[in-house]
Enzyme design. Sequence first.
Site, PDB file in Angstrom:
ATOM      1  CD  GLU A  76     -78.354 -48.438 -80.430  1.00 56.88           C
ATOM      2  OE1 GLU A  76     -79.345 -47.677 -80.533  1.00 56.88           O
ATOM      3  OE2 GLU A  76     -78.162 -49.165 -79.431  1.00 56.88           O
ATOM      4  CB  SER A 118     -27.496 -32.578 -35.930  1.00 50.78           C
ATOM      5  OG  SER A 118     -27.370 -32.549 -34.526  1.00 50.78           O
TER       6      SER A 118
END
Length: 774
Positions: free
Chosen positions: A89, A449
């Site tokens: 770059e 139950s």
Amino acid sequence: MPLLRVLRALASAGINLAFAALLAGVIVYLALDRQLPAVEQLAHTQLAQPLQIYSKDRRTIAEFGDQRRIPLADDALPASLVQAILAAEDDRFFEHPGFDTRSILRAAWELIRTGKARQGGSTITQQVARNFFLSREKTFLRKGLEIMLAVRIEQHFSKDQILGLYVNKIFLGHRAYGFGAAAQIYYGRPIAQLTVSEIAMLAGLPKAPSRDNPLVNPKRALERRDYILGRMYSLGYLSADDYQHALEQADSAGHYGFDPDVDAPYVAEMARAWMVGRYGDAAYTDGYRVITTVDSQQQQVANRALRTGLLNYDRRHGFRGPAARIPAAVLADPTQLQKNLRALPATNELTPAVRLTTGDFWLATSQATVPAAEIARDTFARGWQPADGDVVYLRQSPSGWQLAQLPQVEGALVALYPDSGAITALVGGYDFGRSRFNRAVQAQRQPGSNFKPFIYAAALAAGYTAASVINDAPVAFPVDTPDGYWRPENYTGRFYGPTRLREALAQSRNLVSVRLMHAVGVGFTRRYCLRFGFDAARLPRNLSLALGTASVTPLELAAAYAVIANGGYRVSPYFIEQVLDRNDQIVWQAPRPVPCDAGCEMEQTTGGDTVPAPRVIPASDAYILNSMLSDAIDHGTAVRAKSLGRPDLAGKTGTTNEERDAWFTGFNRRLLATAWVGFDQPRSLGKGETGSRAALPVWMDFMASALADLPVSPMPVPSDLVSVRIDRYTGQPSSDSGPDTLFEWFSADRVPSAMRVPTPDPVTPTRNPETVLF
């Protein structure tokens, strides 16, 4: 003389023109300057970081957010990364003041020569200016602003700081923002562990991250990598040997998406929703880390236990046939075949496979073939005759491949610490990918139950004891039905006569529960059940509550049982231990529950590091209930759990009408878990698919591993309890010591001299004024 005047005129015009240009430049500069943001704010920039969810032992569970970012410290960047970025770059980065005159002149010449703006010409500092402050439009105005911003950035920040901003901000494709995230996504390793060749590949991505990355366009990405390696060599960053070696390396880039350490998607979704509710959309971008209460090992065991239990249930009910059939034309085309198979749902346990014309089965995941003779079918699919193109699911077992299928039945498992309410494991269904409905916290089902211990708790509070005798005999109550009466029955259809409450609970006798609640009163029983945290709106106002017709979630039921397991205190289940910000500072901490025997309502506060856990039932009653539920495992409906070999376990099965829901909740002092099995659209699980057959094995599988390293932890006996010898048939105190006697626990204020317990036997049905019958 005329020539001199001309020269003077030209000089004057030149000066005026220069002055005008200078003035215009000053005006333009001042105009642009007013548009420039304050670059000082870069020092406080908060780059978007995803929300991360962890287990209590800091193992990753999930990540949420559009931008994946792993920040790198600007003073600790690998040298090879810096060199690769400069080569790609801006090789004069450490020399220029923010813009590079040479690059600008090259770009201008390209514009004059071709009439097109040349890509590039921007320094790293200019790219930082653009990425943080400007749009990507290509105009001279934007370029001017970019250069001015770059100069200012250089004046306020060091080169290392600027490079750090660039390295962590830049988009590099596939949700990767910054080189730290890109290293993980493309190579599955931290940036410090990458080779020069791999770093050069990443350094080439900023130019066209979506178009030319190694996954989308590997040829172009490789060319770009080689170009950058060449630049690194020409700039002296690489020796000839290192350059040649890097060029010869084959690229191994792949897609390494987020791979969690812990498979807990239902917990992850709960945490995500909690964070968004508290912090809004900032939860996805501000880098929060959520530490849950989940124990990674328990979660892994819970996943396996529930999935195995559901697969085993499904196997008991037979093979439903092939999941799909692939046409012969597709079978002959491997590409199309693979595409068709990948479209089918798969899980960690089950792999789609197709029968080929050779008779072998081709696996979708590995593309390997398995001979039909090596696939166990047992009695599961005895009558099935496979045909070419049949798609089935295979399951890997210790003995080899096994024919299987995706279960239609669903389930949930939730475990928590009864002393605190911290959730240690939670599974909301067979497969989160198939259904995100979290049955552990969202499915409101009848507990059957499994609800009876709370009926018995109300009876103890009303003066009954574990030795009280209730007649297990037919009973009828008037209701508004064609028959005119409600006649509850035991699951077995039999009647057992006078029965002590301890034995009735262990054997889950329905008639005893109904008669007991009728004697205590529906209103009192409902109010007492609220102490355990149940929602009053979901508790029926009639005697059916004794048989578990309330609507509860597995988590609500587990929290209610925690009251019995911890000695009588109500705790609120929670799953988030703490929230950390991006700097690892604690921004939220779960308050610590503190047992409170009196005055808790006065001490309730909205803040602080503690929260009261109020006593809601006496410690003596909690111990007696614990003891009664231990009998359910010792010789009752959950006797299968006795094989775990732990005398400190207690629990209760639950089965609803027509076996639509199967439950088991069990615990010791340290850990409690609830398992539920049923269909999302309620229907019968099948004859005999009770809580002890469908749900209990899931709980046992989980507890066997979760408690493996924990010592036996019996509940301490409260000081106000006494043990009295009684007759096992009448429940009356006995001075004998024969086989027909046993010891029973009583509260000190309820020690019987002679048992006289109000146990009405409504031979002629009468309407209870407290009871609204259905």
